[in-house]
Design a protein around this motif. Structure first.
Motif, PDB file in Angstrom:
ATOM      1  N   LYS A  54       2.301   1.789  -3.344  1.00  0.00           N
ATOM      2  CA  LYS A  54       1.265   2.229  -4.274  1.00  0.00           C
ATOM      3  C   LYS A  54       0.972   3.724  -4.103  1.00  0.00           C
ATOM      4  CE  LYS A  54      -3.002   0.640  -6.357  1.00  0.00           C
ATOM      5  NZ  LYS A  54      -4.300   0.018  -6.097  1.00  0.00           N
ATOM      6  N   GLU A  55       0.942   4.163  -2.845  1.00  0.00           N
ATOM      7  CA  GLU A  55       0.744   5.601  -2.574  1.00  0.00           C
ATOM      8  C   GLU A  55       1.871   6.422  -3.190  1.00  0.00           C
ATOM      9  OE1 GLU A  55       0.612   5.830   1.686  1.00  0.00           O
ATOM     10  OE2 GLU A  55      -1.133   4.484   1.724  1.00  0.00           O
ATOM     11  N   ASN A  56       3.012   5.774  -3.373  1.00  0.00           N
ATOM     12  CA  ASN A  56       4.159   6.452  -3.976  1.00  0.00           C
ATOM     13  C   ASN A  56       4.350   6.076  -5.447  1.00  0.00           C
ATOM     14  OD1 ASN A  56       5.691   8.070  -1.780  1.00  0.00           O
ATOM     15  ND2 ASN A  56       5.060   6.169  -0.777  1.00  0.00           N
TER      16      ASN A  56
ATOM     17  N   SER B  40       0.833  -1.214   0.000  1.00  0.00           N
ATOM     18  CA  SER B  40       0.000   0.000   0.000  1.00  0.00           C
ATOM     19  C   SER B  40       0.859   1.252   0.000  1.00  0.00           C
ATOM     20  CB  SER B  40      -0.900   0.049   1.241  1.00  0.00           C
ATOM     21  OG  SER B  40      -1.707  -1.078   1.279  1.00  0.00           O
TER      22      SER B  40
END
Ligand code: PLP
Length: 375
Positions: free
Chosen positions: A310-312, A307
């Motif tokens: 993914k945020e990055n 996660s």
């Protein structure tokens, strides 16, 4: 967004496909198919390569050639892709899953012998991440018990074990040229065959049970139906696409290895701090950088890392759900011995982006973000 995988493209694919089209010869066993087979034979030292439409079908062909009958048992790891198992299930075999080694995640060769019964017919080692299984031991066990060895070398093109190409060591070796693999033709594969009588049988089975291959070589003046068979030939257009990449195999391999080595170097400190485990490559194995993975501390930690990445804008993935605990695995097989590592590692392993042409700055950024997560 940094993709997890980008299919390889080296530039000559379209030109070669155009050539196949212009030749008005796009069915199976054309010029480019022969070129790919010849390339694979020379590269691996195998006497016979036959392109197929997938590694799945190469495995199915191997199961037919190995004469797997209903009730026969096949020994394989549970930590693998479904095709490794399906090919044998389709012939009525029972699956006997064995645990993996914690270092390479390959089948633990020291556990194979005790899983053998008088019904055992074959051993199917899977070269995970393109890192070779302990093939000398596996071949020695197979010889002593009269078993067939089918190498699932889907991930192992261009890798070696003690200097020998993966896929060329067992009775049969199966490669994948799916777009997620190191060399691609969209969907495709190949089977390597050691025994010349079996190679002839294979040519017939993959040509709908006919001796069309011998006809094409001018060995018979017409072709006819001689045995059971199916159609496992890819179009020569797809082979043309693949051939462009095989010609550039060293370049692709070196490029992937450079990314792999960079990841390794940048993430080594995290391993030294005891935060993650990095891949281990045994001395006798040369690998092909098929994947770069980390083993995190727990299932929960892995989920959070994926996660966070993914945020990055980084896409990372995990696999496999162990086959022995899947619905079909429960139906068709059993786990022999203790599941010490299979489930545990499958819950903690995460794969980082890896493909031909992955920019070095991206590898640096990804490694930096993984380190940031662990801070
Ligand atoms: C990709 C893969 C397969 C299947 O390959 P296809 O060419 O997609 O059929 C089989 N076994 C393993 C270990 C794989 O990674």
């Amino acid at each position: 967004m940094i993709n997890f995988n980008v299919p390889p493209y080296v530039g000559k694919e379209v030109e070669y496909m155009q050539e196949a089209i212009t030749r008005r010869k796009i069915c199976g066993d054309g010029e480019f198919t022969r070129k790919c087979d010849r390339w694979l034979e020379v590269k691996t030292g195998s006497p016979k390569s036959l392109l197929t439409t997938s590694c799945t079908q190469a495995l199915e062909l191997a199961a037919i050639l190995a004469d797997i009958q209903p009730g026969d048992e096949v020994i394989l790891p549970s930590f693998t892709f479904v095709s490794t198992a399906n090919a044998f299930v389709m012939r009525g075999a029972r699956l006997v899953f064995v645990d993996i080694r914690p270092d390479t995640k390959n089948i633990d060769e020291t556990l194979i012998e005790e899983a053998i019964t008088d019904r055992t017919k074959a051993i199917v080692p899977v070269h995970y991440a393109g890192v070779g299984c302990e093939m000398d031991t596996i071949m020695e066990i197979a010889e002593r018990h009269g078993l067939t060895v089918v190498e699932d070398a889907a991930q192992g093109v261009m890798s070696t074990y003690k200097g020998r190409a993966l896929g060329s060591i067992g009775d049969y070796g199966c490669f994948s040229f799916h777009e997620t693999k190191n060399y691609s033709m969209g969907e495709g594969g190949a089977i390597l065959i050691k025994d010349s009588a079996k190679a002839e049988e294979a040519e017939i089975i993959r040509e709908k049970g006919t001796d069309r291959s011998r006809f094409l070589r001018g060995q018979v003046d017409k072709y006819s139906w001689v045995s059971m068979g199916s159609s496992y030939l890819p179009s020569d257009m797809n082979a043309a696409y693949l051939y462009a990449q095989l010609e550039m195999a060293d370049e692709i391999n070196n490029n992937r290895l450079a990314s792999w080595n960079k990841y390794y170097e940048l993430l080594k400190p995290l391993e030294e701090q005891g935060k993650v485990q990095l891949p281990i490559i045994p001395e006798e194995c040369e690998h092909n950088a098929h994947m770069f993975y980390l083993v995190t501390g727990s299932l929960d930690e892995r989920g959070k890392l994926i996660s966070f990445l993914k945020e990055n804008d980084i896409l990372s993935v995990f696999h496999y759900v162990p086959l022995h605990s899947a619905k079909a695995g429960l139906k068709y097989g059993r786990f022999h011995g203790e599941d010490k590592y299979t489930t545990n590692i499958s819950e903690r392993l995460v794969r980082l982006p890896m493909y031909y042409g992955l920019p070095e700055v991206d590898v640096e950024y990804i490694a930096h973000k993984v380190a940031e997560f662990y801070r």
